[in-house]
Motif scaffolding. Structure first.
Motif, PDB file in Angstrom:
ATOM      1  N   ARG A  25       0.844  -1.205   0.000  1.00  0.00           N
ATOM      2  CA  ARG A  25       0.000   0.000   0.000  1.00  0.00           C
ATOM      3  C   ARG A  25       0.878   1.253   0.000  1.00  0.00           C
ATOM      4  NH1 ARG A  25      -5.176   0.028   1.635  1.00  0.00           N
ATOM      5  NH2 ARG A  25      -4.850  -1.759   3.028  1.00  0.00           N
ATOM      6  N   ALA A  29       1.156   3.924  -3.114  1.00  0.00           N
ATOM      7  CA  ALA A  29       0.661   5.277  -2.838  1.00  0.00           C
ATOM      8  C   ALA A  29       1.728   6.342  -3.050  1.00  0.00           C
ATOM      9  CB  ALA A  29       0.139   5.361  -1.405  1.00  0.00           C
ATOM     10  N   ASP A 114      -9.497  -4.467  -1.637  1.00  0.00           N
ATOM     11  CA  ASP A 114      -9.829  -3.547  -0.557  1.00  0.00           C
ATOM     12  C   ASP A 114     -10.248  -2.187  -1.095  1.00  0.00           C
ATOM     13  OD1 ASP A 114     -10.073  -2.846   2.192  1.00  0.00           O
ATOM     14  OD2 ASP A 114      -8.131  -1.840   2.094  1.00  0.00           O
ATOM     15  N   ALA A 115      -9.634  -1.771  -2.204  1.00  0.00           N
ATOM     16  CA  ALA A 115      -9.955  -0.474  -2.805  1.00  0.00           C
ATOM     17  C   ALA A 115     -11.200  -0.519  -3.690  1.00  0.00           C
ATOM     18  CB  ALA A 115      -8.766   0.024  -3.631  1.00  0.00           C
ATOM     19  N   ARG A 119     -17.807  -1.985   0.954  1.00  0.00           N
ATOM     20  CA  ARG A 119     -17.353  -1.922   2.346  1.00  0.00           C
ATOM     21  C   ARG A 119     -18.319  -2.704   3.229  1.00  0.00           C
ATOM     22  NH1 ARG A 119     -12.400  -0.955   1.608  1.00  0.00           N
ATOM     23  NH2 ARG A 119     -12.343  -0.980   3.882  1.00  0.00           N
ATOM     24  N   LEU A 273      -4.879   4.207  -8.748  1.00  0.00           N
ATOM     25  CA  LEU A 273      -6.021   3.934  -7.883  1.00  0.00           C
ATOM     26  C   LEU A 273      -5.638   4.088  -6.411  1.00  0.00           C
ATOM     27  CD1 LEU A 273      -8.959   2.786  -7.511  1.00  0.00           C
ATOM     28  CD2 LEU A 273      -7.893   0.532  -7.353  1.00  0.00           C
ATOM     29  N   ILE A 274      -4.545   3.444  -5.993  1.00  0.00           N
ATOM     30  CA  ILE A 274      -4.144   3.491  -4.591  1.00  0.00           C
ATOM     31  C   ILE A 274      -3.674   4.891  -4.208  1.00  0.00           C
ATOM     32  CG2 ILE A 274      -2.595   2.520  -2.845  1.00  0.00           C
ATOM     33  CD1 ILE A 274      -4.795   0.620  -3.923  1.00  0.00           C
ATOM     34  N   GLN A 276      -4.924   7.507  -5.314  1.00  0.00           N
ATOM     35  CA  GLN A 276      -6.116   8.349  -5.422  1.00  0.00           C
ATOM     36  C   GLN A 276      -5.998   9.394  -6.523  1.00  0.00           C
ATOM     37  OE1 GLN A 276      -6.811   9.801  -1.388  1.00  0.00           O
ATOM     38  NE2 GLN A 276      -7.791   7.891  -0.813  1.00  0.00           N
ATOM     39  N   GLY A 280     -12.172   5.063  -8.181  1.00  0.00           N
ATOM     40  CA  GLY A 280     -12.407   3.629  -8.269  1.00  0.00           C
ATOM     41  C   GLY A 280     -13.799   3.358  -8.794  1.00  0.00           C
ATOM     42  N   TYR A 290      -9.627  -6.460 -11.620  1.00  0.00           N
ATOM     43  CA  TYR A 290      -8.203  -6.257 -11.345  1.00  0.00           C
ATOM     44  C   TYR A 290      -7.443  -7.316 -12.109  1.00  0.00           C
ATOM     45  CZ  TYR A 290      -3.657  -6.619  -9.099  1.00  0.00           C
ATOM     46  OH  TYR A 290      -2.311  -6.709  -8.883  1.00  0.00           O
TER      47      TYR A 290
END
Length: 328
Positions: A25, A29, A114-115, A119, A273-274, A276, A280, A290
């Motif tokens: 991550r 990022a 996770d992204a 949720r 994506l990670i 930002q 997404g 993915y």
């Protein structure tokens, strides 16, 4: 500092899914230039090949490479990861990479899910019950709460053993499905971790339901297939760890291109994506994919995590010789 050698047994002792996911991550990022993760290279001989991947870590102070020597005909392969200190250029570590590919592949997929996934506790469909499938579910379990798992593979005994093992070890609600369609019923996440022997796709787009997140890790070469053209056509968003290689070097995207499917406008890099830099999932009903070929960034970030833990825990073997930098 001396060079540390980590054996396959060391890697098993040091590995932690949450630590791997968080290392990845942070790496994805961080700001990164394309030249820090160049395309892989492959030398081919008669029934043998040597693949090389290299990257400069944006977070951990190392640069490194993974080499894979393989003979598909003989069914064997060897893996070696090297890490160099990015400040001194000294060789920091040599690591048996046998487990690193599965660790980084599964941990990166868990990061992507996770992204991208809803949720809530996830209902997971698993296509495949082998080593890669097991790693994928272990990593996802470390990243997200799992409500239930349905697993399909062609051999009934294998899929039942997979279900029984994960019930016993992780306490998950896992059942074996008689068909891939049954496995997919009501799933939030569909993980493909198996290719057919004849390279026909194991996942068909007509089976997908609105809102599903699809993980495809098994087609990394032009001659390999895992998902069909309709999966690519129906996807509202496709996220790739290495965009150019996914487009040009995977049988799934090559087939989609030949089939006239336009996907460039919906294809984005995992790093964006990670980090930002791109949105997404836009809608709860979107089908998102993915698609992974693997990346040296994943190998290096995972290896850095293992090296940090090895030094903290006093594991590994200091080599009696060193490769010192040469002044130029």
């Amino acid at each position: 500092m001396s060079t540390l050698f980590l054996t396959d047994r060391d890697v098993s002792a040091l590995h932690d899914w949450r630590a791997a996911i968080e290392a990845l991550r942070a790496a994805y990022a961080a700001p990164m230039k394309a030249q820090m993760v160049p395309p892989r290279s492959m030398a081919r001989g008669d029934g043998i090949w040597l693949r090389g991947l290299s990257a400069v870590s944006p977070t951990g102070g190392h640069m490194g490479s993974k080499q894979i020597a393989a003979s598909p005909r003989a069914g064997c392969a060897s893996y070696l990861v090297s890490l160099f200190d990015a400040h001194t250029m000294a060789l920091a570590a040599l690591i048996d990479g046998n487990q690193i590919t599965a660790i980084r592949t599964a941990a990166t997929a868990a990061l992507a899910v996770d992204a991208l996934a809803p949720r809530r506790p996830l209902r997971v469909a698993m296509i495949g019950s082998g080593f890669e499938a097991r790693s994928q579910l272990q990593a996802l379990h470390a990243a997200r709460e799992i409500r239930s798992v349905a697993v399909f593979s062609p051999t009934p005994a294998s899929r039942q053993r997979f279900a029984d093992d994960f019930k016993a070890t992780l306490g998950l609600d896992v059942h074996a499905a008689g068909t891939p369609q049954q496995a997919l019923e009501g799933a939030d996440v569909v993980i493909c971790a198996a290719r057919s022997r004849d390279e026909l796709p194991v996942l068909l787009g007509e089976w997908l339901e609105p809102g599903m997140t699809v993980v495809s890790i098994g087609s990394t070469l032009p001659e390999q297939r895992e998902v069909d053209v309709e999966v690519i056509r129906r996807a509202a968003l496709i996220v790739a760890d290495m965009v150019e290689e996914v487009v040009h070097d995977t049988g799934d995207l090559i087939a989609a291109t030949r089939g006239g499917v336009e996907f460039g406008h919906k294809l984005h890099a995992l790093a964006d994506l990670i980090g930002q830099r791109v949105p997404g999932r836009r809608s709860a009903d979107d089908i998102v994919v993915y698609k992974s070929v693997g990346s040296a960034l994943q190998d290096v970030a995972t290896a850095e995590m293992l090296l940090t833990r090895a030094r903290a825990q006093g594991l590994g073997t200091e080599l009696p010789v060193s490769i010192a930098p040469v002044k130029k």
